[in-house]
Write an enzyme that holds these catalytic residues in place. Sequence first.
Site, PDB file in Angstrom:
ATOM      1  CD  GLU A 160      -2.958  -0.905   2.486  1.00 53.47           C
ATOM      2  OE1 GLU A 160      -2.727  -0.161   3.250  1.00 53.47           O
ATOM      3  OE2 GLU A 160      -3.892  -1.673   2.285  1.00 53.47           O
TER       4      GLU A 160
ATOM      5  CD  GLU B  44      -4.431  -5.516   3.753  1.00 52.61           C
ATOM      6  OE1 GLU B  44      -3.015  -5.720   3.444  1.00 52.61           O
ATOM      7  OE2 GLU B  44      -4.961  -4.624   4.310  1.00 52.61           O
TER       8      GLU B  44
HETATM    9  C1  IDC Z   1      -2.938  -3.399  10.616  1.00 55.50           C
HETATM   10  C2  IDC Z   1      -2.950  -4.639  11.754  1.00 55.50           C
HETATM   11  C3  IDC Z   1      -2.625  -4.352  12.920  1.00 55.50           C
HETATM   12  C4  IDC Z   1      -1.316  -3.482  12.965  1.00 55.50           C
HETATM   13  C5  IDC Z   1      -1.276  -2.500  11.761  1.00 55.50           C
HETATM   14  C6  IDC Z   1       0.145  -1.892  11.710  1.00 55.50           C
HETATM   15  O1  IDC Z   1      -4.185  -5.088  11.437  1.00 55.50           O
HETATM   16  O2  IDC Z   1      -2.768  -5.260  13.807  1.00 55.50           O
HETATM   17  O3  IDC Z   1      -0.990  -3.047  14.021  1.00 55.50           O
HETATM   18  O4  IDC Z   1      -1.574  -3.051  10.484  1.00 55.50           O
HETATM   19  O5  IDC Z   1       0.998  -2.873  11.320  1.00 55.50           O
HETATM   20  C7  IDC Z   1      -3.840  -2.306   5.775  1.00 55.50           C
HETATM   21  C8  IDC Z   1      -2.777  -2.697   5.945  1.00 55.50           C
HETATM   22  C9  IDC Z   1      -2.666  -3.794   6.994  1.00 55.50           C
HETATM   23  C10 IDC Z   1      -3.350  -3.198   8.182  1.00 55.50           C
HETATM   24  C11 IDC Z   1      -4.958  -3.139   7.843  1.00 55.50           C
HETATM   25  C12 IDC Z   1      -5.856  -2.765   9.068  1.00 55.50           C
HETATM   26  O6  IDC Z   1      -2.238  -3.190   4.648  1.00 55.50           O
HETATM   27  O7  IDC Z   1      -1.268  -3.575   7.366  1.00 55.50           O
HETATM   28  O8  IDC Z   1      -3.275  -4.138   9.363  1.00 55.50           O
HETATM   29  N1  IDC Z   1      -5.031  -2.299   6.756  1.00 55.50           N
HETATM   30  O9  IDC Z   1      -5.322  -1.432   9.533  1.00 55.50           O
HETATM   31  N2  IDC Z   1      -4.560  -1.372   4.902  1.00 55.50           N
HETATM   32  C13 IDC Z   1      -5.608  -0.899   5.310  1.00 55.50           C
HETATM   33  C14 IDC Z   1      -6.029  -1.512   6.499  1.00 55.50           C
END
Ligand code: IDC
Length: 470
Positions: A304, A393
Amino acid sequence: MLKKWFLMILFIGVIALMILEYVFVYRPKGQINSKVGTCTTTEFNKEQDYRIEANFYVKDVWTEGYSNQISYNGELLNNTNKIIDNWKLEVEIQDNAELGEYWGVNCILKDNILTITPDKEYESKIGIYSKMNFGFILSSISPKLIDKYTLYINDELYTGEKRVYPDKDTPVYNHGRLTVAGPNIIDKNGEAYILQGVSTHGIAWYPEYITKETFKSIRDDLNCNAVRIAMYSDDAAGYSKELHGLMSDGINYATELGLYVIIDWAILDDNNPNDNKDNAIAFFEEMAREFKDYDNIIYEICNEPNGNVTWDNDIKPYAKELIEKIRAIDDDGIIVVGTPNFSQDVDVICMDQLEGYSNIVYAFHFYSATHKADFRQKLQYALDVDMPILVTEFGTCEADGNGKVNLEEADIWIEFLRKNKIGYFCWNLTNKSESSSLLSSETEKTYDWDNADLSESGLWLKEKYDELSE
Ligand code: IDC
């Protein structure tokens, strides 16, 4: 006349002595032994990929009394992405040789077998893509090249890296190598194929879910035909080269189980993919070399991109460079390109797609409690111009990975994606206490989940995914 003969014989004799001395004393110096393994050169199994190998060199030979002292240098090369810390080499030595000094390792000579093991006091580990040097001295009548050895890794005979293949009647076995045709991903029969999977969390934090049992449950309990293995790319999120080995293990488990697998270079807080580009190139070249012949590999080169990062200035040039590096090794594996603004703005770039490459798809991500009809419109816009999309995702909750879930909206999304033959991967397979987790925070089970082990999102997913029959 006699003198002439005598001189002639003397001359021949001197030459013969020089040849003998060369053969027995000088010639082996510094010479590399031929390729060696658990069998002799000629029997070496060419089908196998011997990425851990030993080489022995004769470094020096000198005479002491009636015997020769032969100083050998050895090296053990680890051309894998896993650390080796338990290894043993056995070398057959000719009769009557005696062991002198040795260094860098432990050596024992018994019954003509020289056993070489790591010196725990010194350094027993051999890092990824590195080597260990050692040496020893043998005394014997004549120097001999070492052309045979047996290597044990973790107490098992090392017989080379094994390529794994999908089991019968699994998704990859049945659908084979996927390609991109127009806006669709198609299988080996030319039919549009919908990838349906879950994404792991960052493997630095949750390595316990990278097991064959877990992946089997992903396939059989959660009705997936694919898995995405997410490795965060910035150091702050636990990135290290040592995780590459865990990634390789995961890919091999997925492969045997006949699951398609996304290798995800999960940029997030390092919002510009160019920040860690050198690591990304090294990683994908390594993966491509290892898995280019597999039918189930999908490379996701930047999860992303976000922040002050644009398609033209940052992502597109990065993507071109990465694609070219991967294509130099793997000429047809599917590559997913992340899109601006957390892989959401497919509408912004759909008129400016990459040109000149095959098997490219673009990432689109959504979280159903945050992103609804207007967001689908962005995707529709890209679909209208036949942009190939993969939802690498999505979540059933809010975009921060937590908060309320919206399962009705998730249903609408999945129907929409299925109608358009677009694949999707749900974030995330852990028991972390957040609503995007597919497992209940109460469970410690990493596989064989009952319904009670699943979160609200996990239960929804299991049923929803069950609708799409293989
Ligand atoms: C989130 C995880 C969380 C973690 C955070 C930071 O759910 O546990 O603390 O990342 O690493 C994304 C990202 C994905 C995110 C997820 C939710 O690709 O890494 O995971 N998210 O926020 N993009 C949109 C949402």
